[in-house]
Scaffold this active site. Structure first.
Site, PDB file in Angstrom:
ATOM      1  CD  GLN A  81      -2.618   8.939   0.303  1.00 42.93           C
ATOM      2  OE1 GLN A  81      -2.206  10.076   0.077  1.00 42.93           O
ATOM      3  NE2 GLN A  81      -1.839   7.958  -0.149  1.00 42.93           N
TER       4      GLN A  81
ATOM      5  CB  ILE B  39      -0.928   0.095   1.283  1.00 44.70           C
ATOM      6  CG1 ILE B  39      -0.242  -0.221   2.589  1.00 44.70           C
ATOM      7  CG2 ILE B  39      -1.927  -1.223   1.045  1.00 44.70           C
ATOM      8  CD1 ILE B  39      -1.079  -0.101   3.693  1.00 44.70           C
ATOM      9  CG  ASP B  40       0.798   5.762  -1.501  1.00 48.58           C
ATOM     10  OD1 ASP B  40       1.918   5.855  -1.918  1.00 48.58           O
ATOM     11  OD2 ASP B  40       0.084   6.936  -1.108  1.00 48.58           O
ATOM     12  CE  LYS B  41       6.138   9.565   3.035  1.00 47.09           C
ATOM     13  NZ  LYS B  41       7.153  10.449   2.500  1.00 47.09           N
TER      14      LYS B  41
END
Length: 369
Positions: free
Chosen positions: A326, A178-180
């Site tokens: 986000q 998953i994204d940072k």
């Protein structure tokens, strides 16, 4: 003939892993890539003088370790396989003295992954695997600008006394990513058998994964389905964009969403992925006009809904200070244990920043009644 440039002990390059299959796709994973479109050589193989005509995917299968033909074919489709400095498709036939290179949009990491004493929130662990709850802000895998201080480095430290676990061996380790700046659950394989079985479950879509996200705007229905191919945005290499499902551009992607709570200008939703493409939720939600709240890369840091007043602008700014990333959380993860066959299911509570953010909007929504 394999040149010295091929002899590296690093993990399989991240983009090429993502090209192998959905088990190794990036679940909204952020890649810090070169914004100017520059490509970097990661592997080089020079055909011998006596080389017979051979498809490039078969040729590379004979020379590259720790890969598969499917992975090479995906790399070719993405324009990553070059012959004599030009991109080629999988059916290109290699000739004597052809120079075949793997080109990616981030520099090759020249050092091995080293263990680093970074705290981990491990929610489950046994001899075959572990499940970790990743906080926002922690990079999952080494890449441009983040060669240390990643989850992979932390795992190397945690498993430093396990002789069977080599952090530089792609047959073990992360099964998905998953994204940072996305928080939530990830599964890590300690053994090659465990990784093979877990990757297969991701590939055939039998895993259970749900994400929570705060997005801009209200919906006309309670649930929906987004289908659209995902590829890098030609105008911004650090962002993904959506193309028609029947186009030959990008990779097919499907996201299911469901409204959990409406706060007026923003909505709290649940997303379930059929596929695991780079930035899938972020790109798909922007595509239908509902960017994730505070997602700077996809326009979510703009005030897209609500009252045009100074008081409201200040409210939104304060909300973004509570959660300056986000608003996306990988909340659940379910799969079958690769050795015992037991069904395992894990749920991660919302982190503090998202808890405070949703409560702030919940209070605001009451003022609209």
């Amino acid at each position: 003939m394999v040149t010295d440039r091929q002899q590296d002990k690093t993990v399989v390059p991240e983009d090429l892993e993502g090209l192998d299959d959905e088990a190794l796709e990036l679940d909204d994973e952020g890649l810090e890539t070169a914004p100017d479109g520059t490509l970097y050589e990661h592997r080089r193989v020079v055909a011998d003088k006596g080389q017979t005509l051979l498809r490039v995917d078969k040729f590379l299968m004979e020379h590259l370790r720790d890969t598969s033909r499917a992975r090479i074919q995906r790399a070719a489709e993405a324009g990553c396989i070059h012959v004599n400095d030009h991109p080629v498709k999988s059916n290109y036939r290699v000739k004597p003295l052809d120079v075949v290179t793997l080109m990616l949009d981030h520099p090759r990491m020249e050092t091995e992954i080293t263990p680093e004493d970074i705290p981990l929130d491990i929610v489950y662990e046994d001899d075959d695997l572990l499940v970790v709850n990743k906080p926002a802000g922690l990079v999952v895998h080494p890449g441009v600008g983040n060669y240390t201080g990643t989850l992979v480095n932390a795992l190397a430290w945690h498993l430093r006394d396990n002789p069977a676990y080599n952090p530089n061996d792609p047959s073990v380790g992360l099964v998905h990513r998953i994204d940072k700046d996305t928080s939530g659950l990830l599964v890590v394989a300690k053994t090659p058998d465990a990784k093979t079985h877990l990757c297969h479950q991701f590939f055939v879509k039998t895993t259970r994964r749900q994400y929570n996200a705060l997005v801009w705007g209200s919906f006309d229905s309670d649930s929906g389905r987004i289908e659209g191919n995902i590829a890098r945005d030609p105008r911004d290499r650090q962002r993904m964009t959506v193309f028609p499902p029947d186009s030959e551009v990008g990779k097919p992607a499907v996201t299911h969403w469901r409204v959990l709570e409406n706060f007026g200008p923003v909505t709290w939703v649940e997303c379930v992925l059929e596929t695991g493409r780079t930035h899938q939720i972020r790109a798909h939600m922007k595509h239908i006009g509902h960017p994730l709240f505070a997602d700077e890369r996809y326009g979510g840091c703009e005030i897209l809904r609500g009252q045009p007043t100074a008081k409201y602008r200040q409210f939104v700014q304060n909300a973004m200070l509570l959660c300056p990333r986000q608003a996306l959380h990988a909340r659940t993860l379910g799969f079958v244990h690769p050795r015992t066959g037991e069904e395992l299911f894990f749920e991660s509570p919302l982190p503090e920043d998202l808890t405070q953010l949703t409560e702030k909007w919940r209070v605001y929504a009451r003022t609209l009644l």
